[in-house]
Scaffold this motif. Structure first.
Motif, PDB file in Angstrom:
ATOM      1  N   ARG A 270       0.770  -1.155   0.106  1.00  0.00           N
ATOM      2  CA  ARG A 270      -0.070  -0.318  -0.282  1.00  0.00           C
ATOM      3  C   ARG A 270       1.056   1.211  -0.040  1.00  0.00           C
ATOM      4  NH1 ARG A 270      -5.422  -0.399   1.345  1.00  0.00           N
ATOM      5  NH2 ARG A 270      -6.042  -2.461   1.837  1.00  0.00           N
ATOM      6  N   LYS A 271       0.615   2.064  -0.861  1.00  0.00           N
ATOM      7  CA  LYS A 271       1.306   3.542  -1.025  1.00  0.00           C
ATOM      8  C   LYS A 271       0.671   4.535  -0.751  1.00  0.00           C
ATOM      9  CE  LYS A 271       2.213   1.795  -5.287  1.00  0.00           C
ATOM     10  NZ  LYS A 271       1.857   0.362  -4.791  1.00  0.00           N
ATOM     11  N   PRO A 272       1.345   5.363  -0.029  1.00  0.00           N
ATOM     12  CA  PRO A 272       0.572   6.811   0.311  1.00  0.00           C
ATOM     13  C   PRO A 272       0.136   7.525  -0.826  1.00  0.00           C
ATOM     14  CG  PRO A 272       2.556   6.588   1.609  1.00  0.00           C
ATOM     15  CD  PRO A 272       2.523   5.485   0.574  1.00  0.00           C
ATOM     16  N   GLY A 273      -1.206   7.855  -0.776  1.00  0.00           N
ATOM     17  CA  GLY A 273      -1.777   8.593  -2.031  1.00  0.00           C
ATOM     18  C   GLY A 273      -2.310   7.990  -3.160  1.00  0.00           C
ATOM     19  N   ALA A 274      -2.103   6.418  -3.083  1.00  0.00           N
ATOM     20  CA  ALA A 274      -2.512   5.622  -4.257  1.00  0.00           C
ATOM     21  C   ALA A 274      -3.984   5.652  -4.315  1.00  0.00           C
ATOM     22  CB  ALA A 274      -2.207   4.348  -3.989  1.00  0.00           C
ATOM     23  N   ASN A 279      -5.000   0.218  -4.051  1.00  0.00           N
ATOM     24  CA  ASN A 279      -5.372  -0.097  -2.833  1.00  0.00           C
ATOM     25  C   ASN A 279      -6.116  -1.613  -2.661  1.00  0.00           C
ATOM     26  OD1 ASN A 279      -3.865   2.021  -1.388  1.00  0.00           O
ATOM     27  ND2 ASN A 279      -5.843   3.185  -1.375  1.00  0.00           N
TER      28      ASN A 279
END
Length: 297
Positions: A270-274, A279
């Motif tokens: 999971r990547k921030p701002g994805a 997600n």
């Protein structure tokens, strides 16, 4: 002094030490290799009976020396040792090795303290450490004679690797460690140093608890299963759950492990701002990262 007359010491006759010595010989040096073991091979000479290469032999070899045609696709540890020994004999490395010799200490002597304080360990330009005014003094113990001697060299190459015989023992609280445990406590390195027959005899008929979930832990659990079967299962204590894969080749010819050696691995994080799609995909692929593992083998 001509560079070919420089005195070079190599500590360790494993994979790296053998190669370092081979290249020095090819350039006219006369290096001396110190190794505490009785033959070349390093850590490969002290492994569990079930140890094999986890890579095919075609991907684990010296570029100037082939494997024997009879070797397994995933070579056994004894085949790896034989390959390294054959390599060492072929290039004249073995005669440069002083077996059963342990380096007790190494210090750089004869250099001015003020000058030495300004040196960098590696200048980034290929120059060796120091300015050549000093020498490396090695204190070496010979196992056969029991004597200790001191030697001096112009260059020192350390090829002891990450696993140089120093086990990582956790600290235990008072009255809560091996001193109050009624059974025998042994590190995986100590078990690997035993002969195959001795290790099997030690595990035979015993209730074994393996603490940890690294490669050595699973190897030891497999050794216990081989020695005792289902009648006397081995229990593993893991900090985090693991998903055990029976074989690397699943889904036909797809090598499952290779999926995590490329950009596919980014999809399961999971990547921030994805976005929502990213997600959702990470959630769907999360079982590939962690799943519950069985407690016994």
């Amino acid at each position: 002094m001509d560079h070919r007359a420089k005195r070079v010491a190599i500590v360790g006759a494993g994979t790296s030490g053998v190669v370092a010595c081979k290249h020095l010989l090819a350039r006219g040096f006369r290096p001396v290799v110190f190794d505490a073991g009785a033959c070349v091979g390093g850590q490969w000479t002290r492994t569990l009976a079930s140890t094999r290469l986890q890579s095919p032999h075609v991907a684990y070899r010296f570029s100037d020396f082939p494997w024997a045609e009879s070797v397994d696709w995933y070579p056994r540890h004894d085949q790896v040792v034989d390959y390294l020994a054959t390599y060492a004999r072929h290039f004249g490395v073995e005669e440069r090795v002083r077996f059963r010799t342990t380096v007790l200490a190494a210090e750089y002597v004869g250099a001015d303290d003020d000058a030495a304080s300004g040196w960098e360990q590696w200048a980034g330009n290929g120059d060796a450490f120091g300015d050549g005014s000093g020498a490396w003094r090695l204190t070496v113990r010979h196992a056969e004679s029991g004597t200790t001697e001191t030697y001096e060299f112009d260059f020192l190459i350390l090829c002891i690797g990450r696993f140089s015989g120093v086990p990582n023992i956790p600290k235990f609280p008072p009255d809560g460690g091996p001193d109050v445990f009624r059974g025998r406590v042994i590190h995986s390195m100590d078990l690997s140093d035993m002969e195959d027959e001795d290790a099997a005899e030690l595990l035979k008929g015993k209730r074994v608890v393996v603490v940890g979930s690294g490669k050595s832990a699973f190897d030891i659990a497999a050794e216990c299963a081989e020695a005792n079967g289902v009648e006397q299962p081995c229990t593993m204590i893991c900090r985090r759950p693991r998903w055990l894969i029976h074989h690397t080749n699943v889904w036909g010819k797809v090598a499952f492990a290779y999926l995590f050696m490329n950009r596919f691995a980014e999809l399961v994080v999971r990547k921030p701002g994805a976005g929502v799609a990213s997600n959702l995909l990470a959630t769907l692929l999360s079982p590939l990262v962690c799943s519950r593992a069985p407690a016994s083998f």
